[in-house]
Design a protein around this motif. Structure first.
Motif, PDB file in Angstrom:
ATOM      1  N   SER A  95       0.560   1.320  12.696  1.00 29.01           N
ATOM      2  CA  SER A  95       1.933   1.149  12.670  1.00 29.01           C
ATOM      3  C   SER A  95       2.761   1.349  13.952  1.00 29.01           C
ATOM      4  CB  SER A  95       2.696   2.225  11.504  1.00 29.01           C
ATOM      5  OG  SER A  95       2.501   3.718  11.876  1.00 29.01           O
ATOM      6  N   THR A  96       1.960   1.707  15.023  1.00 29.43           N
ATOM      7  CA  THR A  96       2.762   2.084  16.201  1.00 29.43           C
ATOM      8  C   THR A  96       3.418   0.826  16.829  1.00 29.43           C
ATOM      9  OG1 THR A  96       0.708   1.023  17.422  1.00 29.43           O
ATOM     10  CG2 THR A  96       0.769   3.504  17.005  1.00 29.43           C
ATOM     11  N   ALA A 104      13.872   1.974  18.088  1.00 25.73           N
ATOM     12  CA  ALA A 104      14.871   1.319  18.923  1.00 25.73           C
ATOM     13  C   ALA A 104      16.195   0.936  17.780  1.00 25.73           C
ATOM     14  CB  ALA A 104      14.551   0.181  19.615  1.00 25.73           C
ATOM     15  N   LEU A 105      15.701   0.333  16.759  1.00 21.96           N
ATOM     16  CA  LEU A 105      16.669  -0.064  15.741  1.00 21.96           C
ATOM     17  C   LEU A 105      17.512   1.077  15.126  1.00 21.96           C
ATOM     18  CD1 LEU A 105      14.681  -2.744  13.770  1.00 21.96           C
ATOM     19  CD2 LEU A 105      16.421  -3.047  15.248  1.00 21.96           C
ATOM     20  N   LEU A 126      15.058  10.135  17.332  1.00 22.92           N
ATOM     21  CA  LEU A 126      13.848  10.863  17.502  1.00 22.92           C
ATOM     22  C   LEU A 126      13.566  11.668  16.302  1.00 22.92           C
ATOM     23  CD1 LEU A 126      12.082  12.548  19.303  1.00 22.92           C
ATOM     24  CD2 LEU A 126      13.940  14.375  19.610  1.00 22.92           C
ATOM     25  N   LEU A 127      14.494  12.245  15.319  1.00 26.66           N
ATOM     26  CA  LEU A 127      14.149  12.804  14.095  1.00 26.66           C
ATOM     27  C   LEU A 127      13.251  11.838  13.240  1.00 26.66           C
ATOM     28  CD1 LEU A 127      17.393  14.951  13.741  1.00 26.66           C
ATOM     29  CD2 LEU A 127      15.207  15.709  14.543  1.00 26.66           C
ATOM     30  N   VAL A 128      14.260  10.450  13.028  1.00 31.46           N
ATOM     31  CA  VAL A 128      13.587   9.884  12.267  1.00 31.46           C
ATOM     32  C   VAL A 128      12.145   9.341  12.504  1.00 31.46           C
ATOM     33  CG1 VAL A 128      13.854   7.325  11.251  1.00 31.46           C
ATOM     34  CG2 VAL A 128      15.706   8.742  11.194  1.00 31.46           C
ATOM     35  N   ALA A 261       6.280   6.465  20.445  1.00 32.00           N
ATOM     36  CA  ALA A 261       6.919   5.497  19.975  1.00 32.00           C
ATOM     37  C   ALA A 261       8.511   5.599  20.200  1.00 32.00           C
ATOM     38  CB  ALA A 261       6.565   5.473  18.708  1.00 32.00           C
ATOM     39  N   TRP A 262       8.890   6.684  20.297  1.00 32.42           N
ATOM     40  CA  TRP A 262      10.481   7.039  20.407  1.00 32.42           C
ATOM     41  C   TRP A 262      10.666   6.712  21.772  1.00 32.42           C
ATOM     42  CZ3 TRP A 262      12.481  11.065  23.434  1.00 32.42           C
ATOM     43  CH2 TRP A 262      14.005  11.133  23.431  1.00 32.42           C
TER      44      TRP A 262
END
Length: 358
Positions: A95-96, A104-105, A126-128, A261-262
């Protein structure tokens, strides 16, 4: 164990003189130490790719060309490093690629729709993203399902959510521009600025990449957590039997993937100002391939962050070298696939030579 000899002092001295002392106390030669390094095959491959394109593409060695190569390598390398650590720990994450786009979205749409400072959107993102990483790790440890199945499900869900939410909120498949919002300039400095060094212009992603490689290498080689990662990848049951916190280690690895990923997602947003909801699909295979080229085993327990970085560099040199050499870019994936196979065979040969020389 401390490796203390069990015989007399005289016997120990004679054993040492005769060359039969404890092998752990014998210093290995430089070639043998080099053969034991997982990134050796990737380094050899990187040198070969560099020499090849330097000889066939005139602009390959120009400062602008090298800067572009480093940028392309860094965008892959930022994700290849945590993916390598995850693979050393014996797991995968499919899922990366779409997780980068999700990050980004979320940042873009939350900032735009809530008319807030973009830093608020960055924080929510970041939290999501960390929650997604935790979900993958938690579900893996709770159910015992293969990481391939779990992260494939996450991949499909995020792909649908990225497209569905973007069209629902913005009416199109891309987000609105946030370039005129408060906080955008400062966020762009952190995630998408350029640095000038010795006449060369470098993207800040190169700095992020190098910092992540150094941090991951330190974790693997200098910390207890690094020992846990290798132990879990070598055999989770055996690691658990000697007190290694297997579940915590695996969840931590997935959180590391989510954090990177963030970072990649914020670069994507602040570099282009808008985000296409369909981006990222297929990139997860590139991240895994870079880690494999860098010496990581698909079975876990072996690899390095430096090797993954070199694997990303090979991808960057190849993708841009083909353009500079004015070849048909349609052949790009063929060359990448061929490099993956050759690198894997080379790494296998090097490991066999290293084991035979012990």
């Amino acid at each position: 164990m401390t490796g203390t000899a069990t015989g007399t002092d005289t016997g120990s001295a004679e054993e040492t003189a005769g060359g039969t002392a404890d092998g752990r106390l014998v210093r290995r030669s430089l070639p043998r130490r080099a053969l034991s390094r997982p990134e050796l095959g990737a380094v050899v491959g990187a040198v070969a790719v560099f020499v090849f394109f330097a000889a066939t593409a005139d602009s390959f060695l120009q400062l602008s060309g090298l800067s572009t190569i480093l940028y392309a390598s860094s965008t892959i390398g930022i994700m290849a490093v945590p993916v390598a650590l995850l693979m050393i720990g014996g797991e995968f994450d499919l899922s990366t690629g779409v997780m980068v786009t999700t990050s980004a979205l979320v940042s873009s749409m939350f900032s735009y729709q809530m008319t807030a400072n973009v830093w608020v959107g960055v924080g929510v993102s970041l939290l999501v993203t960390l929650a997604l990483g935790f979900f993958n790790g938690w579900l893996l440890t709770r159910t015992g399902l293969p990481s391939f199945i779990i992260t494939l499900g996450t991949f499909l869900m995020l792909t649908g959510l990225n497209l569905g939410f973007t069209k629902l909120i913005s009416g199109t498949v891309s987000t609105k521009s946030i370039a005129d919002m408060e906080g955008f300039p400062s966020a762009r400095v952190l995630f998408a600025s350029q640095l000038t060094l010795g006449g060369a212009t470098l993207q800040v992603t190169v700095v992020w990449w190098l910092v992540l490689v150094a941090a991951a290498t330190w974790i693997l080689l200098r910390t207890r957590a690094g020992n846990w990662i290798f132990a879990v990848g070598g055999g989770a049951d055996a690691a658990r039997a000697v007190g290694v916190p297997v579940a915590r280690t695996k969840i931590g690895l997935y959180l590391g993937v989510a954090l990177c990923a963030w970072i990649s997602g914020q670069h994507l947003l602040f570099n282009y100002e808008v985000v296409q909801s369909g981006e990222g699909v297929g990139n997860e295979l590139i991240f895994i391939a870079a880690a494999v080229i860098g010496g990581c085993l698909l079975t876990g327990g072996y690899g390095s962050a430096v090797g993954a970085a070199v694997g990303a560099l090979i991808f960057g040199m190849t993708s841009k070298g083909i353009v500079y050499a004015q070849w048909d870019p349609d052949w790009f994936k063929f060359f990448l696939g061929a490099m993956l196979l050759l690198a894997t065979l080379l790494n296998l040969w090097i490991r066999k030579r290293a084991e035979a020389s012990r």
